[in-house]
Design an enzyme around this catalytic site. Structure first.
Site, PDB file in Angstrom:
ATOM      1  CG  ASP A  56      -2.065  -1.023   1.055  1.00 16.65           C
ATOM      2  OD1 ASP A  56      -2.195  -1.599  -0.045  1.00 16.65           O
ATOM      3  OD2 ASP A  56      -2.800  -1.252   2.034  1.00 16.65           O
ATOM      4  CG  ASN A 125      -3.961   6.529   3.047  1.00 20.04           C
ATOM      5  OD1 ASN A 125      -4.898   6.162   2.340  1.00 20.04           O
ATOM      6  ND2 ASN A 125      -3.010   5.706   3.438  1.00 20.04           N
ATOM      7  NE  ARG A 153      -4.100  22.011  26.765  1.00 24.95           N
ATOM      8  CZ  ARG A 153      -3.497  21.886  27.956  1.00 24.95           C
ATOM      9  NH1 ARG A 153      -4.206  21.957  29.057  1.00 24.95           N
ATOM     10  NH2 ARG A 153      -2.207  21.667  28.026  1.00 24.95           N
ATOM     11  CB  ALA A 167      -4.029   4.236   6.744  1.00 23.35           C
ATOM     12  CG  LEU A 170      -8.164   1.011  12.105  1.00 26.58           C
ATOM     13  CD1 LEU A 170      -9.677   1.142  12.138  1.00 26.58           C
ATOM     14  CD2 LEU A 170      -7.767  -0.136  11.195  1.00 26.58           C
TER      15      LEU A 170
END
Length: 275
Positions: A56, A125, A153, A167, A170
């Site tokens: 990927d 992404n 914050r 990616a 997650l």
């Protein structure tokens, strides 16, 4: 056999790892009279298919380099199963020729455009805001379509495409978005407040982020797809994120199943009786 793709660029960024696979692809193409060029020695600059050998990460690099050509992308995975590079190396010839002669699934994936200090950056992404020292919290404000969402914050912020939802987003606790859904995810990185939850918004929305406080003597960065760093300037602390005009057309073999990839890659099926 009727080929749907007339000019193919074969991309192998890591030649050491991909030598054998590249050789195999070239042999298959020669046997089937497919015209192609190999990246690095290519003369042509317009292609209708970019075939990526690698995982990927290689696919993301190729997307960055070639997606402005309005071509399709296909990935051959050499190692672990991937979300983007998923053509099975074991049955390469059959799979490859099936895709090339038209039996495939085409996915049009959305990309993000980040606008900072008059410059535009494309991410396939995610776009990440974070400080140089991860243990120092920054404070930022987020607006969506002009509406104030929150001031937080946190260690940082991730804005992800549906493609990027499997990616980095997650691992920060973001949701998985099915490829058929046109949405972006906004997720705070290790936020101070426990009520913080990932937010899914329409990909037609405009996201505005303002960095309101940074720790003293600490640089902050916007990071595009994990490999392009933009240092945030002292006098310029806002950026916007919208859907890019560029998209990314990814081909899959016709039996491709997103949830099967999730099960394999994310180890959803663990016990023998579940398999």
């Amino acid at each position: 056999s009727m080929l749907n793709y007339k000019s193919i660029l074969v991309v192998a960024y890591d030649l050491e790892k991909s030598k054998k696979a590249l050789n195999d692809v070239e042999n298959i193409f020669k046997e089937n009279s497919v015209s192609y060029e190999v990246y690095g020695t290519h003369k042509n600059n317009s292609f209708d298919l970019v075939l990526v050998i690698g995982g990927d990460g290689s696919m993301l690099s190729a997307a960055k380099e070639f997606s402005s050509l309005d071509c399709s992308f296909l990935g051959i995975n050499l190692g672990k199963v991937g979300f983007m590079a998923d053509l099975d190396y074991e049955n390469l010839e059959v799979g490859l020729m099936e895709v090339l002669t038209g039996t495939n699934i085409a996915e049009e994936k959305e990309a993000l455009e980040c606008n900072y200090d008059g410059k535009k950056y494309t991410a396939f992404n995610e776009i990440v805001l974070h400080t140089q020292k991860s243990y120092k919290l920054m404070q930022f404000e987020v607006r969506v379509d002009g509406d104030f969402v929150y001031r937080k914050r946190a260690d940082g912020l991730i804005i992800s495409t549906s493609n990027g939802s499997t990616a980095y987003s997650l691992s920060a606790g973001g949701p998985i978005i099915s490829p058929s859904v046109n949405a972006f995810v906004i997720t705070s990185l290790n936020p101070l407040s426990l009520s913080a939850r990932p937010l899914i918004i329409s990909s037609e929305s405009k996201i505005e982020v303002t960095l309101t406080k940074t720790p003293p003597e600490t640089e902050s960065y916007i990071i595009i797809d994990g490999n392009e760093e933009i240092k945030i300037k002292e006098n310029f602390k806002d950026f916007t994120v919208t859907k890019s005009k560029q998209s990314f057309r990814l081909l899959h073999p016709k039996d491709h199943d997103f949830f099967e990839t999730c099960r394999d890659k994310l180890h959803w099926s663990l016990s023998k009786d579940e398999k």
